[in-house]
Write a protein that holds these residues in place. Structure first.
Motif, PDB file in Angstrom:
ATOM      1  N   ALA A   9      -7.140   8.060  -6.581  1.00 51.59           N
ATOM      2  CA  ALA A   9      -6.389   6.819  -6.782  1.00 51.59           C
ATOM      3  C   ALA A   9      -6.041   6.677  -8.253  1.00 51.59           C
ATOM      4  O   ALA A   9      -6.886   6.906  -9.127  1.00 51.59           O
ATOM      5  CB  ALA A   9      -7.213   5.613  -6.318  1.00 51.59           C
ATOM      6  N   ARG A  25       0.492  -0.380  -6.582  1.00 53.52           N
ATOM      7  CA  ARG A  25       1.691  -1.068  -6.113  1.00 53.52           C
ATOM      8  C   ARG A  25       2.599  -1.484  -7.265  1.00 53.52           C
ATOM      9  O   ARG A  25       3.812  -1.593  -7.096  1.00 53.52           O
ATOM     10  CB  ARG A  25       1.296  -2.305  -5.290  1.00 53.52           C
ATOM     11  CG  ARG A  25       0.605  -3.381  -6.116  1.00 53.52           C
ATOM     12  CD  ARG A  25       0.080  -4.545  -5.291  1.00 53.52           C
ATOM     13  NE  ARG A  25       1.126  -5.291  -4.652  1.00 53.52           N
ATOM     14  CZ  ARG A  25       1.832  -6.246  -5.240  1.00 53.52           C
ATOM     15  NH1 ARG A  25       1.615  -6.534  -6.520  1.00 53.52           N
ATOM     16  NH2 ARG A  25       2.751  -6.903  -4.584  1.00 53.52           N
ATOM     17  N   SER A  83      -9.849  12.384  -1.955  1.00 54.33           N
ATOM     18  CA  SER A  83      -8.949  11.275  -2.272  1.00 54.33           C
ATOM     19  C   SER A  83      -8.919  11.028  -3.777  1.00 54.33           C
ATOM     20  O   SER A  83      -9.903  11.256  -4.485  1.00 54.33           O
ATOM     21  CB  SER A  83      -9.380   9.999  -1.549  1.00 54.33           C
ATOM     22  OG  SER A  83     -10.684   9.623  -1.930  1.00 54.33           O
ATOM     23  N   VAL A 132     -11.545  -1.903  -1.717  1.00 56.09           N
ATOM     24  CA  VAL A 132     -11.336  -0.555  -1.197  1.00 56.09           C
ATOM     25  C   VAL A 132     -12.491  -0.159  -0.285  1.00 56.09           C
ATOM     26  O   VAL A 132     -12.297   0.417   0.789  1.00 56.09           O
ATOM     27  CB  VAL A 132     -11.190   0.449  -2.356  1.00 56.09           C
ATOM     28  CG1 VAL A 132     -11.216   1.879  -1.841  1.00 56.09           C
ATOM     29  CG2 VAL A 132      -9.904   0.188  -3.122  1.00 56.09           C
ATOM     30  N   VAL A 141       0.861  -1.185   0.000  1.00 57.61           N
ATOM     31  CA  VAL A 141       0.000   0.000   0.000  1.00 57.61           C
ATOM     32  C   VAL A 141       0.896   1.233   0.000  1.00 57.61           C
ATOM     33  O   VAL A 141       1.785   1.358   0.851  1.00 57.61           O
ATOM     34  CB  VAL A 141      -0.933   0.029   1.229  1.00 57.61           C
ATOM     35  CG1 VAL A 141      -1.717   1.331   1.264  1.00 57.61           C
ATOM     36  CG2 VAL A 141      -1.877  -1.167   1.219  1.00 57.61           C
ATOM     37  N   ASN A 142       0.683   2.119  -0.956  1.00 57.27           N
ATOM     38  CA  ASN A 142       1.485   3.344  -1.052  1.00 57.27           C
ATOM     39  C   ASN A 142       0.532   4.524  -1.162  1.00 57.27           C
ATOM     40  O   ASN A 142      -0.117   4.713  -2.198  1.00 57.27           O
ATOM     41  CB  ASN A 142       2.407   3.291  -2.268  1.00 57.27           C
ATOM     42  CG  ASN A 142       3.333   2.091  -2.229  1.00 57.27           C
ATOM     43  OD1 ASN A 142       4.342   2.103  -1.541  1.00 57.27           O
ATOM     44  ND2 ASN A 142       2.984   1.044  -2.984  1.00 57.27           N
ATOM     45  N   MET A 143       0.454   5.297  -0.094  1.00 54.37           N
ATOM     46  CA  MET A 143      -0.489   6.413  -0.055  1.00 54.37           C
ATOM     47  C   MET A 143       0.216   7.673   0.428  1.00 54.37           C
ATOM     48  O   MET A 143       0.926   7.649   1.432  1.00 54.37           O
ATOM     49  CB  MET A 143      -1.674   6.091   0.863  1.00 54.37           C
ATOM     50  CG  MET A 143      -2.685   7.223   0.983  1.00 54.37           C
ATOM     51  SD  MET A 143      -4.026   6.849   2.148  1.00 54.37           S
ATOM     52  CE  MET A 143      -4.831   5.484   1.295  1.00 54.37           C
ATOM     53  N   SER A 184      -3.544   7.585  -3.666  1.00 54.91           N
ATOM     54  CA  SER A 184      -3.131   6.177  -3.658  1.00 54.91           C
ATOM     55  C   SER A 184      -2.437   5.848  -4.961  1.00 54.91           C
ATOM     56  O   SER A 184      -2.951   6.150  -6.050  1.00 54.91           O
ATOM     57  CB  SER A 184      -4.344   5.265  -3.464  1.00 54.91           C
ATOM     58  OG  SER A 184      -4.938   5.464  -2.205  1.00 54.91           O
ATOM     59  N   THR A 224     -11.089   7.996  -9.130  1.00 59.09           N
ATOM     60  CA  THR A 224     -10.110   7.093  -9.716  1.00 59.09           C
ATOM     61  C   THR A 224      -9.748   7.507 -11.129  1.00 59.09           C
ATOM     62  O   THR A 224     -10.626   7.805 -11.934  1.00 59.09           O
ATOM     63  CB  THR A 224     -10.667   5.652  -9.733  1.00 59.09           C
ATOM     64  OG1 THR A 224     -10.954   5.273  -8.403  1.00 59.09           O
ATOM     65  CG2 THR A 224      -9.652   4.691 -10.322  1.00 59.09           C
TER      66      THR A 224
END
Length: 609
Positions: free
Chosen positions: A469, A286, A467, A406, A266-268, A283, A524
């Motif tokens: 992603a 990966r 947010s 998610v 997980v990379n946030m 986000s 997204t």
């Protein structure tokens, strides 16, 4: 007549006895203890600290004065005395909780240059409930692998009058096998070996389901110096209460302690501006294929510096490498890092006493694929740590796969918050603080963490949280970490520039406005065939594992699978070390396994008979 009235008043007077004075002094001491711990914790704003301290002193003084000198009738004396006792107990308990909070903050931030090492005692479910049940039972230990932690655990039990009969093991696989087979009552597992169990797990040995089939009976934690290659100093801002900053959250796909490197699953990025109360969460996939850089620690990834690889592999060279790589990918500064893993969620949820999640009709799961635990039904479900982790990782059971995963993760986070602010948190508070003290690592200083808490208590900001992603196009590219081709996602330059601009808007005090074309329910990104960004609303029902690339089935060679199965069955009999190189793959094998892992931890595991 006047004399009778005086006599009647004297009748109800009485001098406070020594017990009343002792209780009163204890109550005052408890109030002083609470005030001392609040001052030492130093998270309350100055005005709030003054009000709390003056309030405690004034209330306790008035109650005790009334009890000792003013109460005349028996019922008032008894009630006031009860209030004084409650005051003493409440302040003592509150002081203890404040102290636990301070210890937790110190432990978490001290892990900048220290590593938390844990030895955990596991027993099969329903066999043991507490450490007291270990007395005079067989306990499997691995002194050669973890002498300091194992001896520390045994010494701790000895001080409590608990004396298990130890059985020495050289192989972690034999250790777990004997626990499963009932040869020993419990095991003392050095948590750094947990990943070795998952690497060697299959449908027969079920090593990956250890935490599913067992209870945690006891745990011993000690600290050692962190290796120089693992150090990752922060780039702090002057004042986190006023200056904007960026935090990298790196979630490792591993169990056990955080004292070893692992893939960053997980990379946030979280960009925070305290003045404008803006928070932007970004986000990153990966599998993003990007240049790996090591400017945070040149010794961490010398062999990979400047080469292109999957972002998740940067975690194998330390969180500093992940930070440096993400900084260069998005061209934004990162000030602090937070690192956690699977065990973090399990331990916190169990410490709270479990969480309640609501599942909509049609999203029921009979059995979780991640670890074979019981699934969820429509309506409310009580989840322990293992099931909460499985619920948040589940994707195979849903037609929209990652999208629903998610949503499940968001559901778990909301349930955690509800549990932490519920009245039951009072009784579980010490356990929660203990779990948090080893659940994550951060290079943010204790002072900065406390300042953030002070900010929340002083201003109660109305945070505007947004947010985004990124989901990019898939490709097959060469991965130096696996020395072969692997499935990756290619970053779109236009999307990266947009994310860069959004983060800089937050840091510069502007309101980040996500373009309408990106404003889906999950914010997204997706790249269409013509190179423009389009919304993503649906996911394919067909499951695709991005970690494994396979040639068509008709050219697949089963020789490797059979060889691996035979070798794995007798792994501990061969005396294999947990640090042993992965089993070599035949040259003619057509399948490339990412990360050299031959076991997918999300594969369904049958329960023990």
């Amino acid at each position: 007549m006047a004399k009778k009235k005086v006599d009647r008043r004297r009748k109800f007077r009485r001098r406070a006895g020594p017990i009343c004075w002792i209780v009163s002094l204890l109550a005052l001491a408890a109030v002083g203890y609470l005030i001392f711990e609040l001052i030492r914790l130093d998270i309350l704003p100055v005005y709030m600290m003054i009000l709390v301290c003056l309030g405690l002193i004034l209330v306790s003084f008035l109650i005790i004065r009334f009890w000792l000198f003013k109460s005349r009738r028996p019922i008032s004396r008894y009630l006031t005395g009860l209030i004084v006792i409650i005051l003493a107990l409440s302040c003592s308990l509150a002081g203890k909780y404040v102290k636990d909070t301070s210890i937790m903050l110190d432990r978490v931030t001290d892990l900048t240059d220290k590593m938390a090492n844990t030895v955990t005692v596991y027993a099969m479910i329903n066999n043991m409930d507490s450490e007291k049940d270990l007395d005079q039972t067989s306990l499997g230990v691995m002194r050669q692998e973890e002498p300091e932690g194992t001896q520390g655990l045994l010494d701790s039990l000895d001080k409590k009058g608990i004396h298990p009969q130890t059985v020495e093991y050289d192989s972690v696989y034999q250790l777990v096998d004997d626990l499963y087979n009932g040869e020993i009552s419990a095991i003392a597992l050095p948590e750094q070996l947990h990943d070795a169990l998952n690497e060697a797990a299959n449908d027969v040995n079920r090593y990956n389901a250890l935490t599913t089939f067992t209870n945690v009976v006891d745990q011993y934690i000690y600290y050692t110096d962190r290796d120089a290659s693992m150090l990752n100093p922060a780039d702090p801002v002057n004042n986190v209460m006023t200056d904007p900053f960026v935090v990298l959250i790196s979630g490792n796909d591993s169990y056990g302690t955080l004292n070893s490197v692992s893939r960053s699953d997980v990379n946030m990025l979280v960009a925070i501006n305290p003045k404008t109360a803006e928070i932007l969460m970004v986000s990153l996939p990966r599998d993003t294929y990007t240049e790996i850089t090591c400017k945070k620690n040149q010794t961490a990834c010398e062999g990979l510096q400047g080469q292109f690889d999957k972002l998740t592999h940067s975690g194998l060279y330390g969180v500093g490498t992940t930070e440096s790589t993400v900084e260069d990918l998005l061209d934004v500064p990162i000030n602090y890092t937070v690192r956690l893993n699977f065990s973090s969620l399990i331990n916190i949820v169990d410490a709270i006493g479990g969480i309640e999640v609501e599942v909509e009709p049609g999203l029921e799961v009979e059995t979780f694929y991640a670890n074979g635990t019981e699934g969820v039904k429509a309506g409310w479900n009580h989840l322990d740590g293992e099931r909460a982790l499985a619920f948040s990782r589940e994707r195979h059971a849903y037609s929209d796969g990652d999208n629903q995963r998610v949503k499940n993760q968001q559901t778990v986070m909301k349930a955690l918050i509800r549990a932490m602010i519920s009245p039951s948190m009072i009784s579980n508070y010490p356990k929660v603080m203990e779990a948090l003290s080893t659940a994550f690592e951060t290079n943010m200083s204790t002072k900065d963490v406390k300042r953030l808490l002070t900010l929340e208590l002083s201003r109660f900001p109305n945070w505007n949280i947004q947010s985004v992603a990124l989901v990019n196009s898939s490709s097959m590219e060469y991965s130096p970490s696996v020395q072969g081709f692997a499935s990756v996602t290619l970053a779109d330059e236009g999307q990266l520039q947009t994310v860069h601009d959004l983060i800089m808007d937050v840091l510069n005090g502007n309101n980040p406005v996500i373009p309408d074309i990106y404003s889906t329910s999950s914010n997204t990104f997706h790249t269409s065939e013509d190179g423009t960004a389009e919304q993503v609303n649906e996911y394919s029902s067909e499951y695709y594992d991005p970690n494994t690339y396979q040639q068509p089935v008709d050219v697949y060679d089963n020789a490797w699978s059979e060889q691996y199965s035979d070798q794995q069955t007798d792994l501990y009999d061969q005396g294999a070390s947990v640090n042993e190189e992965p089993l070599s793959e035949p040259e003619n094998n057509e399948t490339i396994f990412d990360e050299g892992q031959h076991y997918d931890p999300e594969v369904f595991v049958e329960p023990l008979p």
